[in-house]
Design an enzyme around this catalytic site. Structure first.
Site, PDB file in Angstrom:
ATOM      1  N   SER A 240      73.444  28.984  25.940  1.00  0.00           N
ATOM      2  CA  SER A 240      73.580  30.432  26.053  1.00  0.00           C
ATOM      3  C   SER A 240      73.037  31.067  24.786  1.00  0.00           C
ATOM      4  O   SER A 240      72.608  30.369  23.865  1.00  0.00           O
ATOM      5  CB  SER A 240      75.047  30.798  26.235  1.00  0.00           C
ATOM      6  OG  SER A 240      75.721  30.599  25.005  1.00  0.00           O
ATOM      7  N   LYS A 241      73.098  32.380  24.760  1.00  0.00           N
ATOM      8  CA  LYS A 241      72.554  33.125  23.624  1.00  0.00           C
ATOM      9  C   LYS A 241      73.147  32.676  22.288  1.00  0.00           C
ATOM     10  O   LYS A 241      72.502  32.764  21.256  1.00  0.00           O
ATOM     11  CB  LYS A 241      72.834  34.616  23.796  1.00  0.00           C
ATOM     12  CG  LYS A 241      71.749  35.301  24.578  1.00  0.00           C
ATOM     13  CD  LYS A 241      71.870  36.794  24.434  1.00  0.00           C
ATOM     14  CE  LYS A 241      70.894  37.483  25.371  1.00  0.00           C
ATOM     15  NZ  LYS A 241      71.381  38.735  25.843  1.00  0.00           N
ATOM     16  N   ARG A 242      74.386  32.223  22.347  1.00  0.00           N
ATOM     17  CA  ARG A 242      75.034  31.732  21.147  1.00  0.00           C
ATOM     18  C   ARG A 242      74.205  30.678  20.428  1.00  0.00           C
ATOM     19  O   ARG A 242      74.275  30.514  19.228  1.00  0.00           O
ATOM     20  CB  ARG A 242      76.348  31.050  21.552  1.00  0.00           C
ATOM     21  CG  ARG A 242      77.576  31.829  21.312  1.00  0.00           C
ATOM     22  CD  ARG A 242      78.810  31.052  21.737  1.00  0.00           C
ATOM     23  NE  ARG A 242      78.644  30.256  22.962  1.00  0.00           N
ATOM     24  CZ  ARG A 242      78.728  28.947  22.998  1.00  0.00           C
ATOM     25  NH1 ARG A 242      78.946  28.270  21.907  1.00  0.00           N
ATOM     26  NH2 ARG A 242      78.599  28.302  24.146  1.00  0.00           N
TER      27      ARG A 242
END
Ligand code: GLU
Length: 473
Positions: A240-242
């Protein structure tokens, strides 16, 4: 039948790396089999689909150079066709209108949950008498899923999968407003577009038995399926963007070459021995859907960086240049009037992992810098550097030929004349002409900076030293 694959993204955001990998595998499978590749935009979710997301997907595909033979098709342009098939299924008794209210369905669900049963539609409207059907009343259309038996398919990635029909209920294929639902439109499209192989993320695997039942009801050939495991972040959690960039275009912005990204993606879930580097032609030759890994793969930015550098070092300049140009423009650098970029790229690629880094390291050869880099200047542009800089400037300005050999001679002669080590001339000179403490060998550095620029920058460095001395007194 000749191979036909498709990539069918929903335009609800950018093209993310997982989607790009699915697109690549479908594209490769088509290319490897002299087949066709279709691009289909699944934009029936009107609330979540946006024209910007469509553009972003098309941009991503174009940047990766994943070209399509057909499409892009848009599901929103095919509503008449979906309606036609829905009517046909209803007429054939393979689908039916359902008038159950939201409340009834909610109650049913609660009851089933309380009894520890799997929530599913109980088929109440499956056998309504003709006189109980009033199509002016709100209704959905449900597909009559077979009650008995099971669905079996051989997934090229996961192996044979069997789901009992008792696990599946009568799926809604048209909503109250008449709009068709995902599992239905996918089947109609895959049928009409004569798709032979569906390669997609394994988040869709539960949809497949339902879709196969619809194919069967339509007497349509069932495509082969391959469900690709998801991509994990380097911490083992779903990517994910994390974890940093997940949009393909972010990789462009960060300075990656599409060739490197494709190479990275193909290896993320597929392998051929221990080979790491694959040209597109090699991928097409060697890719086999049967070799896709069953286990999820984890994203590894270091490996992507390594690959990118390999490509920067080895790709012909003509292939790097269009991508480099994009970054140069963003950085406000023009190659015009500067040295031959083809000479610089191999030299600087030794030290740069991305095009962004490459652009920063070649900047001094094409444009002026405002200030000397503080650390390098503090160390090398000091009082002791004055004499060597003055003398080397004199020798450089006297040169009639600006060749590496002549430049080396001038620097050596300066060190000899002042009876000092080469570094005492070289380092101040390097910082003076590039503004930073790092560059290739001095003869090349000077050659690329050019005579006029080199001389004026040495003057600038001498001024800097003078100012510094003044400030200290
Ligand atoms: N539109 C679906 C998605 O973006 C893909 C459907 C499919 O490949 O069958 O997840």
């Amino acid at each position: 039948m000749s191979v036909k694959t498709r990539f069918a993204p929903s335009p609800t955001g950018y093209l993310h790396v997982g989607g790009a990998r699915t697109a690549l595998y479908s594209w490769l499978h088509a290319k490897a089999n002299n087949g066709q590749f279709v691009l289909r935009i699944e934009d029936t979710d009107l609330e979540r689909s946006t024209p910007e997301a469509v553009e972003a997907i098309l941009d991503g595909m174009k940047w990766l150079n994943l070209d399509w033979n057909e499409g892009p098709y848009y599901q929103t342009k095919r509503f008449d066709r979906y309606k036609e098939v829905i009517n046909q299924l209803v007429e054939q008794g393979k689908a039916y209108p359902c008038f159950c209210s939201r409340e009834r369905l909610d109650d049913l669900r609660e009851e089933q949950m309380a009894n520890k049963e799997k929530p599913r539609y109980d088929g109440k409207c499956r056998h309504l008498a003709k006189e109980d059907i009033d199509l002016t009343k709100d209704h959905v259309i449900r597909f009559k899923n077979p009650k008995d038996g099971s669905v079996t398919f051989r997934d090229v990635v996961k192996g044979e999968i069997t789901i009992s029909n008792s696990e599946l209920d009568d799926l809604i294929i048209a909503r109250t407003d008449g709009s068709p639902t995902y599992n239905f439109t996918v089947v109609i499209d895959d049928m009409d577009m004569q798709i032979t192989q569906v390669i997609r993320g394994d988040d869709h695997i539960n949809n497949t038995p339902r879709q196969i039942n619809i194919f069967k009801a339509l007497d349509a050939p069932i495509p082969d399926y391959g469900h690709v495991p998801m991509i994990l972040g380097d911490d083992g959690k779903k990517l994910s963007k994390r974890h940093g960039a997940v949009s393909v275009m972010q990789y462009r912005d960060d300075g990656y070459l599409p060739q490197a990204v494709l190479n990275y993606l193909v290896r993320l879930g597929w392998s051929h021995g221990d080979q790491e580097i694959f040209s597109i032609d090699e991928m097409i030759e060697l890719f086999d859907v049967n070799d896709i890994n069953k286990a999820p793969s984890a994203f590894n930015t270091q490996k992507l960086n390594w690959l990118n550098q390999q490509y920067l070092k080895t790709l012909p300049v003509s292939e790097i240049l269009p991508h480099l140009q994009w970054h140069l423009e963003k950085a406000g650098i023009s190659l015009e009037g500067g040295p031959d970029i083809g000479e610089l790229i191999p030299e600087f690629a030794e030290r740069a992992q991305t095009l962004k880094e490459l652009v920063e390291s070649i900047r001094p050869y094409y444009s002026e810098f405002e200030e000397f880099e503080a650390k390098a200047a503090k160390k090398h542009l000091r009082g002791v550097a004055k004499e060597p800089l003055v003398l080397v400037k004199e020798k450089l300005s006297a040169l009639t030929e600006w060749s590496p050999e002549a430049l080396n001679n001038a620097i050596n002669a300066t060190a000899e004349q002042l009876e000092i080590g080469m570094g005492k001339v070289g380092m101040p000179l390097r910082v003076a002409v590039t503004g930073i403490g790092m560059s290739p060998s001095l003869d090349l550095t000077l050659k690329w900076v050019g005579k006029d620029r080199a001389l004026s920058r040495i003057n600038k460095a001498l001024e800097f030293i003078a100012e510094r001395e003044q400030a200290q007194n």
